[in-house]
Design an enzyme around this catalytic site. Sequence first.
Site, PDB file in Angstrom:
ATOM      1  N   SER A 523       0.855  -1.189   0.000  1.00  0.00           N
ATOM      2  CA  SER A 523       0.000   0.000   0.000  1.00  0.00           C
ATOM      3  C   SER A 523       0.895   1.245   0.000  1.00  0.00           C
ATOM      4  CB  SER A 523      -0.946  -0.048   1.203  1.00  0.00           C
ATOM      5  OG  SER A 523      -1.999   0.868   1.049  1.00  0.00           O
ATOM      6  N   HIS A 636      -7.395  -5.717  -1.127  1.00  0.00           N
ATOM      7  CA  HIS A 636      -6.275  -5.012  -0.500  1.00  0.00           C
ATOM      8  C   HIS A 636      -5.789  -5.692   0.775  1.00  0.00           C
ATOM      9  CE1 HIS A 636      -3.803  -1.425  -0.655  1.00  0.00           C
ATOM     10  NE2 HIS A 636      -4.073  -1.120   0.602  1.00  0.00           N
TER      11      HIS A 636
END
Length: 662
Positions: A523, A636
């Site tokens: 990320s 994610h």
Amino acid sequence: MPNKRPITSEDLFKISNVGEAQISPCNGKFVFVKTTIDEDQEYRSHLHFQRFDETSSVQWTFGKVRDHSPCFSPDGKKLAFVSNRSGKSQIWVISTEGGEPQQVTQSKNGASNPVWAPCGTQLLFKTSLKLDQDESVFDQEEKKKEKKKSEPLVVNRLKYKSDGAGFHNETYQQLALINIETNEITELTSGRFSYEPSSWSPDGKSIALSANLTDDADYQIVSDLYLLNVETKELTLLTDHNGVYTNPTWSPDGKTIACFGNEREYLGATINQIYTIDIHTKKKKCITETWDVHITDAAISDMRSGHPNPGPIWSNDGKTLYFTGSENGNTSLYAIDENHEITPIFAEEGHVYGYTFDEDRKFAIIGLSDASNPGDLYKIVLGEKKKTRLTYINEAFLSEVHLSIPEPITAKASDGWEVHGWVMKPHGFEEGKKYPMILEIHGGPHAMYANSFFHELQLLAAQGYVVLYTNPRGSHGYGQKFVNACRGDYGGKDYEDLMAAVDFVLENFDYIDQDRLGVTGGSYGGFMTNWIVGHTNRFKAAVTQRSISNWTSFYGVSDIGYFFTKWEIGACFQEDPEKLWYHSPLRYVKNIETPLLILHGENDYRCPIEQAEQLYIALKHQKKDTMFVRFPESNHELSRSGPPHLRIERLNHIVNWFNEKL
């Protein structure tokens, strides 16, 4: 210990997680949720009961299911929980005297978040309803039908998708009540808004909840607190559309609400505070404003994700609130009294990831992890400076593997700011020998590496690597100024902080081979990995995970891009596309010489896979040393809660890349 083996990626299957503890009103026992990965490589969660005078638990629910969110009835005779045993997640109730659990909701789109009313006959819950089909919570679960043909998705909202949840498809989270004795259901909310339930008033007449009911809810990132009158369904606004307020809880006398929140002074980098609100005057007061510590748990780990927070817990006399805070790489349990004096209840080195109190507020159960333990439950008696261990969930696993215990470090950046971090020695460490080192960078960026168990870091150490991980500016745990310092400066001082930490350990630990350095992160950590290899060649191998490479396209494709780019980079696409491009690692792709492995989930809506695709093609077109691995069925959260077999694949790709290149 010489007789212990190094940890492996497959050990993920042997590690159990324990959490969501709840104490029975009878005080003699408690329930908790234990999550494992079974022989089918699927997550399974079950309820376990245990008495405080015993060191072992009794499993109460079984099967290839996920049971969670336990909640005792006020008299302690029943336990509500969420289970997917009937297909979709629904609310079930089981007698604490034993017997089979009974399904009490049959909502078409599932049900969650059970909260008992004080009377003990009603349960508040949340369900997802779709407007365009005029759905009702009364609708029963759909029976299996023939497979329908695909249909187009008509999008009218700005925020029409979310990582993990997927496309919203005009669905909203609504609240309802079910009477356990009569099975009667009462719909409490409806319309084009979503609601988050929290707690009942002591008299059972009102519910405190959070929601964004503004006229332009799609465009305003706010969360207000409301009181819902159960009889009239009337909503009373407690806050003023100026911030994000969550987890409201009632004082024992029913006159005051306490909550977590902030007024977004620093947008997404604002530390949480505790507020109290007089429900009659609506006067809101921040009671932690002089304490420069982030309220709630900011620590990250690959062992758990999204652990529920009970909110600020009131003492029985209404003069004290209990909560967790994140500071200097630890998450601890604190109390704040009526004079706003804050004292630690449990502040040892570690990560308090969960907490619950007994009915009389004399003791608490905390979920605690540290570098040597994925997590166990402990009893903390208020006023006593000791903890009593209640569970030994991973004792067998921990007895057979070698763990590297991190050593804390503090480096100084070029401007004198301190950067806190840790160094882990490799398995089989020998004095006088040189070892390659891997720099790990956390996501967020407003999160915090902590004194918590991290399987990935242990795995890299087991493979013979020194592991360095730090909290550069932008991280929580070091005050408001520190966490805000990276906004508008991604790739600036935050990058210098990381390089200062690398320089510090190379200077102070002579067993690190400066010619064999690797870097990885996910990320924001993936963004920074991309940025690093575009600005220096000191690293000989890199792995970028679920990363950001192009802020210009991120603005339009991410589920948060339309506000996150403005909040964090300081510009949006229409105003200053040049600034977005300046901070984009893709702009510097011609400079990348470091062999780069790119890992990304195909269902990632937070950092969509096109970010990885752009980077890979730009590198491959230049015939650079790169490889791209796409993970199906993965969003994610792949590294924390993704499909177990793909989590193993991800770890193996990381290890193999570094083993080959370093």
